[in-house]
Write a protein that holds these residues in place. Structure first.
Motif, PDB file in Angstrom:
ATOM      1  N   TYR A 259       0.826  -1.213   0.000  1.00  0.00           N
ATOM      2  CA  TYR A 259       0.000   0.000   0.000  1.00  0.00           C
ATOM      3  C   TYR A 259       0.861   1.265   0.000  1.00  0.00           C
ATOM      4  N   TYR A 263       0.836   4.015  -2.942  1.00  0.00           N
ATOM      5  CA  TYR A 263       0.619   5.445  -2.695  1.00  0.00           C
ATOM      6  C   TYR A 263       1.750   6.272  -3.309  1.00  0.00           C
ATOM      7  N   TYR A 271      -4.592   4.553  -0.624  1.00  0.00           N
ATOM      8  CA  TYR A 271      -3.521   3.594  -0.365  1.00  0.00           C
ATOM      9  C   TYR A 271      -2.760   3.949   0.907  1.00  0.00           C
TER      10      TYR A 271
END
Length: 284
Positions: A259, A263, A271
């Motif tokens: 995640y 991001y 995210y």
């Protein structure tokens, strides 16, 4: 899905131009597929009506340590199983596979049905699959090294350092693992359920594959392991329970890094929120 002419699609994604020699005539049209997170893929409909999926190689796939050539090798090796799309064409720009016609099982897949499909995959002959076994530490270290320094602080660094080593477990053998088996990667067809998006597939510990699916679906881990072992006719359930429980925090940490990297690559706040929420589970 956004439908557009082949010319428009090629202007948007230059990798599609590498298929010009594959198609004798330009395809009728192409559609963007929005279901995948890592992959930004295309559905291509040829002039004769045949449909394909183009899975490009991009800086995103490289950042996540995804190899389209390995994906092609796996799909080629298991093609007789009829559980996956047929690989059609591979080049340095991406992978072309057949389009699986059917309905997505995102919202109407039982865990029993998922386990049956997982067992089918785990019982395939791995001797025909020419890929190296999965290295958990190497994968999470790669994710960590790809992250900018701004993310390498508490609580992320503490979670990563604590869980970056694979657990020491009883040997239950290695199998072909999908590593993202859930309803969103399964298609219901008249011939039975089929599985798509094999980009994370590896040869590895089946208990980690099981852990990943249990966590995605929010199932009870102990009950799920017993169900899985029952379907496969496995008697030594304790080694499997111990394995899944040992892999769970490590799988959660790997998801946290995924995640964060997502991001960093896309800048989508969802995210970062997911990464923060995942890290918070260790604190609680």
């Amino acid at each position: 899905m956004a439908r557009m002419s082949w010319y428009e699609a090629c202007q948007l994604d230059r990798s599609l131009m590498s298929l010009d020699h594959f198609f004798s005539r330009p395809p009728e049209y192409a559609l963007t597929l929005t279901g995948g997170l890592t992959n930004r893929c295309w559905k291509i409909v040829a002039s004769n009506g045949d449909a394909f999926v183009w899975r490009p190689t991009t800086p995103i796939t490289k950042a996540f340590s995804i190899s389209r050539h390995q994906e092609h090798q796996i799909l080629s090796a298991i093609s007789e199983s009829k559980i996956s799309p047929l690989p059609i064409f591979i080049n340095d720009q991406g992978l072309l596979v057949e389009w699986i016609e059917g309905h997505a099982l995102t919202h109407d897949l039982s865990f029993d049905s998922l386990l049956e499909t997982m067992v089918r995959i785990h019982e395939l002959d791995t001797r025909r699959i020419p890929v190296a076994p999965f290295n958990f530490t190497a994968r999470v270290d790669h994710y960590w090294m790809m992250l900018r320094e701004e993310f390498k602080h508490a609580p992320y660094d503490e979670v990563y350092q604590t869980w970056r080593k694979a657990p020491s477990l009883a040997d239950v053998g290695v199998v072909l693992c999908h590593f993202d088996l859930a309803g969103y990667n399964m298609v219901g067809t008249p011939q039975g359920n089929k599985v798509i998006d094999w980009e994370y597939a590896v040869i590895g510990d089946p208990r980690l594959d099981l852990t990943l699916s249990i966590d995605v679906l929010g199932e009870d881990p102990i009950k799920s392991v017993h169900q899985y072992c029952q379907v496969r006719g496995i008697e030594g359930v304790d080694d499997w329970v111990e394995g899944v429980m040992a892999w769970r925090p490590r799988a959660t940490m790997m998801a946290m890094l995924w995640y964060l990297l997502a991001y960093q690559l896309w800048g989508d706040e969802q995210y970062l929120t997911q990464a923060q929420n995942t890290a918070d589970t260790f604190c609680s």
